[in-house]
Write a protein that holds these residues in place. Structure first.
Motif, PDB file in Angstrom:
ATOM      1  N   GLY A  69      44.257 -67.201  11.502  1.00 36.25           N
ATOM      2  CA  GLY A  69      44.720 -68.224  10.571  1.00 36.25           C
ATOM      3  C   GLY A  69      45.128 -69.473  11.323  1.00 36.25           C
ATOM      4  N   PRO A  70      45.413 -70.543  10.595  1.00 39.92           N
ATOM      5  CA  PRO A  70      45.777 -71.797  11.254  1.00 39.92           C
ATOM      6  C   PRO A  70      47.156 -71.737  11.901  1.00 39.92           C
ATOM      7  N   ALA A  71      47.388 -72.668  12.809  1.00 44.68           N
ATOM      8  CA  ALA A  71      48.690 -72.772  13.470  1.00 44.68           C
ATOM      9  C   ALA A  71      49.732 -73.241  12.460  1.00 44.68           C
ATOM     10  N   ASP A  86      53.565 -71.859  -2.553  1.00 47.10           N
ATOM     11  CA  ASP A  86      52.393 -71.624  -3.393  1.00 47.10           C
ATOM     12  C   ASP A  86      51.281 -70.937  -2.610  1.00 47.10           C
ATOM     13  N   VAL A  87      51.051 -71.392  -1.384  1.00 48.59           N
ATOM     14  CA  VAL A  87      50.009 -70.777  -0.550  1.00 48.59           C
ATOM     15  C   VAL A  87      50.384 -69.336  -0.200  1.00 48.59           C
ATOM     16  N   ILE A  88      51.653 -69.084   0.088  1.00 46.46           N
ATOM     17  CA  ILE A  88      52.087 -67.723   0.429  1.00 46.46           C
ATOM     18  C   ILE A  88      51.921 -66.799  -0.764  1.00 46.46           C
ATOM     19  N   VAL A  89      52.291 -67.266  -1.954  1.00 43.45           N
ATOM     20  CA  VAL A  89      52.236 -66.423  -3.153  1.00 43.45           C
ATOM     21  C   VAL A  89      50.806 -66.232  -3.650  1.00 43.45           C
ATOM     22  N   ASN A  90      50.032 -67.322  -3.727  1.00 44.89           N
ATOM     23  CA  ASN A  90      48.707 -67.272  -4.352  1.00 44.89           C
ATOM     24  C   ASN A  90      47.551 -67.184  -3.374  1.00 44.89           C
ATOM     25  N   GLY A  91      47.809 -67.427  -2.113  1.00 42.73           N
ATOM     26  CA  GLY A  91      46.734 -67.426  -1.141  1.00 42.73           C
ATOM     27  C   GLY A  91      46.006 -68.761  -1.138  1.00 42.73           C
ATOM     28  N   GLY A  93      41.885 -70.149  -0.261  1.00 42.69           N
ATOM     29  CA  GLY A  93      40.536 -69.907   0.222  1.00 42.69           C
ATOM     30  C   GLY A  93      40.277 -68.412   0.406  1.00 42.69           C
ATOM     31  N   SER A  94      39.316 -68.109   1.256  1.00 45.96           N
ATOM     32  CA  SER A  94      38.981 -66.701   1.485  1.00 45.96           C
ATOM     33  C   SER A  94      39.746 -66.105   2.658  1.00 45.96           C
ATOM     34  N   GLY A  95      40.404 -66.949   3.454  1.00 45.58           N
ATOM     35  CA  GLY A  95      41.081 -66.449   4.644  1.00 45.58           C
ATOM     36  C   GLY A  95      42.531 -66.067   4.446  1.00 45.58           C
ATOM     37  N   MET A  96      43.196 -66.685   3.476  1.00 45.51           N
ATOM     38  CA  MET A  96      44.622 -66.415   3.262  1.00 45.51           C
ATOM     39  C   MET A  96      44.795 -65.653   1.951  1.00 45.51           C
ATOM     40  N   PRO A  97      45.099 -64.350   2.033  1.00 42.46           N
ATOM     41  CA  PRO A  97      45.312 -63.590   0.802  1.00 42.46           C
ATOM     42  C   PRO A  97      46.691 -63.875   0.219  1.00 42.46           C
TER      43      PRO A  97
END
Length: 117
Positions: A69-71, A86-91, A93-97
């Motif tokens: 994953g990104p830095a 929001d990114v932590i909860v919903n993910g 793209g295809s790389g971050m669930p």
């Protein structure tokens, strides 16, 4: 000497029944895990750092340097708390669930990451 041929069969049957009871009791201890095989038992993380180590370290690295994953070392200067949460909860793209942590943990983790500038 005249031996009874039923004794070996009776011993095997007794041994089989005993093993059946033994395995049943072992199964009782694992009933929750067998009933819900996909669910993970969450260890309680007391701090956002522990949460990061438990859920994020494998993709984002031990120093927030990014691996798969990104830095995240300066993620707070790029995004606000709401976007990170929001990114932590919903993910993303295809790389971050999404859904790796519950909502309360996601909020604490987002606030901790937002401080990284």
């Amino acid at each position: 000497m005249n031996r009874n041929p039923l004794i070996p069969f009776a011993l095997i049957a007794f041994l089989g029944i005993g093993l059946m009871f033994l395995f049943s009791f072992v199964g009782l201890d694992n009933a929750d895990e067998m009933a819900n095989p996909g669910e993970k038992k969450e260890a309680v993380a007391s701090t956002p750092e522990d949460l990061y180590k438990q859920s994020c370290l494998s993709c984002h690295g031990d120093q927030l340097q990014g691996v798969v994953g990104p830095a995240l070392a300066n993620i707070g200067s790029q995004y606000d708390v709401a976007h990170i949460e929001d990114v932590i909860v919903n993910g993303q793209g295809s790389g971050m669930p999404g859904g790796l942590v519950n909502a309360e943990q996601a909020k604490a983790l987002a606030e901790w990451l937002a401080e990284k500038k």
